[in-house]
Design an enzyme around this catalytic site. Structure first.
Site, mmCIF file in Angstrom:
data_model
loop_
_atom_site.group_PDB
_atom_site.id
_atom_site.type_symbol
_atom_site.label_atom_id
_atom_site.label_comp_id
_atom_site.label_asym_id
_atom_site.label_seq_id
_atom_site.Cartn_x
_atom_site.Cartn_y
_atom_site.Cartn_z
ATOM 1 N N GLU A 146 14.066 70.324 -16.845
ATOM 2 C CA GLU A 146 14.605 71.555 -16.282
ATOM 3 C C GLU A 146 13.865 72.775 -16.825
ATOM 4 O O GLU A 146 13.622 72.894 -18.025
ATOM 5 C CB GLU A 146 16.091 71.667 -16.623
ATOM 6 C CG GLU A 146 16.768 72.892 -16.034
ATOM 7 C CD GLU A 146 18.228 73.022 -16.430
ATOM 8 O OE1 GLU A 146 18.974 73.721 -15.721
ATOM 9 O OE2 GLU A 146 18.622 72.411 -17.453
ATOM 10 N N LYS A 221 20.204 74.090 -8.020
ATOM 11 C CA LYS A 221 21.247 73.543 -8.901
ATOM 12 C C LYS A 221 22.641 73.842 -8.355
ATOM 13 O O LYS A 221 23.008 74.993 -8.137
ATOM 14 C CB LYS A 221 21.063 74.155 -10.290
ATOM 15 C CG LYS A 221 21.941 73.612 -11.390
ATOM 16 C CD LYS A 221 21.465 74.208 -12.718
ATOM 17 C CE LYS A 221 22.272 73.720 -13.902
ATOM 18 N NZ LYS A 221 21.701 74.221 -15.174
ATOM 19 N N CYS A 258 20.642 69.097 -14.288
ATOM 20 C CA CYS A 258 21.342 69.325 -15.549
ATOM 21 C C CYS A 258 22.853 69.183 -15.462
ATOM 22 O O CYS A 258 23.377 68.081 -15.382
ATOM 23 C CB CYS A 258 20.940 70.688 -16.116
ATOM 24 S SG CYS A 258 21.343 70.849 -17.884
#
Length: 417
Positions: A146, A221, A258
């Site tokens: 990330e 994300k 994540c």
């Protein structure tokens, strides 16, 4: 490399006193699996490994023999290099669909006080031999961590770090496109994106670069943390790209960035869209999440009958100005230790040993994608999932007048005579 209990090799080669895992190691060992392999007798380690990382098609994972050129790069540039193979059962009507996949974990290359462009370019230089090692090893799909092109500065809440943001076709993408073309490799590049067409809004984005160097697409994300230092909504908000699956030359892939790994429905949606491999590029620290790290991705691989590649950065990134977490604790200048430990998980509950907790690394895996359908046939999770029950439940939950289905014991609040 093992170390004595009282010594730690720092980045500049000096030694300093150790206390537990101060250097990122586990009492001098690179990973839990390394500690166990060194300290247990072979027959005990074999049994412990069976319980910890499972069996693939009834047997331990096999090591992959990598070319000497890849190993030489690992030795010269001091990064961890491991390679394993996931098999599937032989089928009568389908040929094996073996794809070679790689994960890269790394620390930053310069202090966060260095000029921003110097920091980014130094990371480029640091990654070159690791990507070359992946290319020399015949990796088909490669995923980076990330926000790989910058320090993970989102704890500071300082806006100057926004200068690292790039458009989708920016410098970091162009850097990786050359390698995609050179090695006929699909590359997943998670960056801090600047959307120049929509008010220069920032997003936490993974860009999918095709094996011909073309940009296949992007995913933003879905879930943004607000946990301690991880208050990332100072910089970007929840993504707006849904749960895309990208059909590449080597298989159908998706990216669960994540914090999205903590949300089972996020994993589910990528599976419903047909993903065969889901990557989880992350930046997470030991005190916060390490007990969860080996569990969540493995659960997702099992429940959704696909492979998962989990990537975490390494090292401790110290920032110029101290910051607080909103938890009443003293101000501090770092997040804590990013513990690496990148690994692969398979739909049959097997997984690889993890990379080092403190060194840069490249993890390579051959995976026969036929295993995905074989496990769907074996366990029948899709067939028995009863999605209509949960669709109805979620629809009711989203309404303002929702009431939980709780049945109380009628004697619970009745006074005794």
């Amino acid at each position: 490399m093992e170390r004595t209990e009282g010594e730690i090799a720092t980045k500049n080669g000096n030694l300093e006193e150790s206390s537990g895992t101060k250097d990122g190691s586990i009492s001098g060992y690179e990973s839990l699996h390394h500690l166990l392999s060194v300290n247990l007798k072979p027959h005990l380690y074999k049994e412990v490994s069976r319980l910890l990382i499972g069996l693939n098609c009834g047997k331990p994972l096999e090591l992959i023999a990598l070319p000497e050129s890849a190993k030489a790069l690992s030795s010269k540039h001091d990064f961890d290099l491991q390679a394993f193979s996931f098999d599937a059962d032989k089928e009568l009507l389908r040929e094996p669909r073996v794809v070679r996949v790689g994960l890269i974990q790394n620390s930053v290359a310069l202090p966060t006080t260095a000029p921003l462009l110097d920091q980014k370019r130094a990371i480029f230089q640091k990654l070159k031999p690791i990507i070359d090692s992946a290319g020399a090893s015949g990796v088909n799909i490669l995923c980076l961590q990330e926000a790989w092109m910058m320090p993970f500065a989102f704890c500071t809440r300082e806006k100057r770090w926004c200068e690292f943001a790039e458009p989708v076709d920016g410098e970091s993408t162009q850097f990786l496109q050359e390698y995609a073309r050179k090695y006929n490799m699909v590359i997943i590049s998670p960056i801090l994106e600047r959307d120049v067409n929509h008010g220069e809004t920032l997003w936490n984005t993974a860009i999918i670069i095709g094996n011909r160097g073309n940009i296949i697409g992007k995913h933003r994300k879905n879930h943004i943390p607000r946990v301690g230092d991880f208050n990332e909504s100072t910089y970007y908000m929840e993504g707006n790209t849904g749960h895309p699956v990208f059909e590449t030359a080597y298989g159908k892939i998706a990216v669960n960035i994540c914090y999205g790994r903590h949300h089972p429905l996020n994993w589910l949606a990528f599976g419903l869209n047909g993903a065969e491999i889901v990557f989880n590029p992350s930046a997470t620290v030991g005190e916060l999440s390490e007990p969860m790290w080996p569990i969540e991705a493995r659960n997702a691989a099992i429940a959704n009958s696909y492979f998962v590649g989990s990537i975490n950065r390494v090292g401790t990134e110290v920032f110029p100005n101290p910051f607080t977490s909103g938890d009443g604790k003293p101000q501090h200048a770092d997040f804590g230790h990013f513990y690496g430990s990148s690994h692969f998980s398979a739909p049959d509950a097997s997984c690889t040993p993890s990379l080092s907790r403190y060194k840069d690394g490249l993890l390579i895996s051959d995976m026969d994608l036929n295993l995905c359908r074989q496990l769907k046939d074996k366990w029948g999770f899709r067939m028995t999932a009863r999605y209509e029950l949960y669709a109805d439940m979620l629809a009711r939950y989203m309404k303002p007048d929702f009431e939980p289905q709780v049945i109380s014991d009628p004697l619970l609040h009745k006074k005794s005579l």
